[in-house]
Write an enzyme that holds these catalytic residues in place. Sequence first.
Site, short mmCIF file in Angstrom:
data_model
loop_
_atom_site.label_atom_id
_atom_site.label_comp_id
_atom_site.label_asym_id
_atom_site.label_seq_id
_atom_site.Cartn_x
_atom_site.Cartn_y
_atom_site.Cartn_z
CG HIS A 174 6.41 1.05 17.21
ND1 HIS A 174 7.12 1.94 16.67
CD2 HIS A 174 7.18 0.84 18.62
CE1 HIS A 174 8.15 2.38 17.32
NE2 HIS A 174 8.09 1.86 18.60
CG ASP A 209 10.30 5.38 19.28
OD1 ASP A 209 10.69 5.42 20.40
OD2 ASP A 209 10.18 4.44 18.57
ZN LIG Z 1 9.50 3.78 21.83
#
Ligand SMILES: [Zn+2]
Length: 476
Positions: free
Chosen positions: A291, A350
């Site tokens: 991220h 994810d």
């Molecule tokens: Zn994650």
Amino acid sequence: MSTPVDPREQDEAVRYWCPVVWTGMVGAGDGEPAGVLRDVLVSVVGGVITEVRAGVGRAPVDAVRLGGVTVPGLANVHSHAFHRALRGRTQRGRGSFWTWRDRMYAAAERLDPESYLALARAVYAEMALAGITTVGEFHYLHHGPGGKPYDDPNVMGAALVAAAADAGIRIALLDTCYLAGGIGPDGRPVPLDGPQLRFSDGDAEGWAARVGEFRPQGTHVVVGGAVHSVRAVPADQLRVVARAGSLTDLLHVHLSEQRAENEACRAAYGRTPTELLAEHGLLGPGTTLVHATHTTDSDLDLVQQLRAGVCLCPTTERDLADGIGPSTRLDGRNRGRAGADRPALTLGSDSHAVIDLFEEARAVELDERLRTEARGHFSPEALLHAATVAGQAALASPAGMIAPGRAADLVTVGTGNVRLAGAESTDPVAALVFGATAADVRHVVVAGRQVVKDGQHLLVDDVAGELDRAIRPVLP
Ligand SMILES: [Zn+2]
């Protein structure tokens, strides 16, 4: 079920003929976009590419024809397999990252080794159908209810490794250290509670000792380490993680996905999460920061200096309203740097809001277009490189470019459909990056062996049915 690299097949020779190949090369092309070859014969022995010959006008009779545009195997650098059960369950209405997380805990509560295997096998089969040949599984659901270890304390990780073998893909099992429920208002770790107890080994030494005992079988697996986040691993324990030997050679960390994490980290330690990791020796060439959404410019300077990589997960980040990642700020720091020194940009699905690496790749560019009201931040080759070659490297995989010496992971996107008709004769790389979906993947080869043929998984008969049956029992 055999593994993707069955020892009996080690010496087997096979040839694939492809009308169009993008080898994985980024940079100036010679007329064609960089790395595009036509009428290509790819020779494979023992799962490794031995020759790539372009301009072979007609497919030899013994060659397997891969009709469409063939690219290197896609790498899904950041996955939590069981989050797939939440698709369609958390998107409606308002909520936040934090309310989404409560639903995710409810799913985690219901899984056991058997149901974890069934769900992961189906999810990895879905990934194979999407052209993913290597998954980076960020695995933290280690123990039984209440945190009680199973008889084999690595049985949940073993289930994931078996699931990847069943689905015919490679796995980097990123065994995750997860010790605290957050950073409290007083700066002290918040004790774990409820389903979170299943994630913890008590302390970082306990984590390292358990993972040290884990020796999964198969050439399709590598084991690395992960720090869940600076929320879940207190600073004194980061120091212990840094001493965990080979586990830190391949280390992934959730970083600055939420502003709240930054604020809590600064309040407790007087540093950003990036600075805290660097201070504890956890940023290096084997580190992938997942991220990195709310990182500062000086954080990214540190990432560049220490040659860590960044994995963006745009479809999850937009689903959870996290924000837009630092792709252009990172890329600006890369300019003028030689290949091996460049902090890599990689991609993951994810939470599996969708599993589609083409969608992740174009999102990097398209999100920047919306943010800046300007186009042309990344070339299509750079985006596809992030989804393939760079991602494989971030998972310590032997796959990468379509070139002699690399493992033979090939993905062919069909062009005989309404979305991609005409792609082969125009700009195939741009057509794939901006037009393809996971559903357009026709053939997938892992370590020289065909796993998906004509859109059908060759090892798992009914992927959709298996997903449905595996998801039902864990619906939160
Ligand atoms: Zn994650």
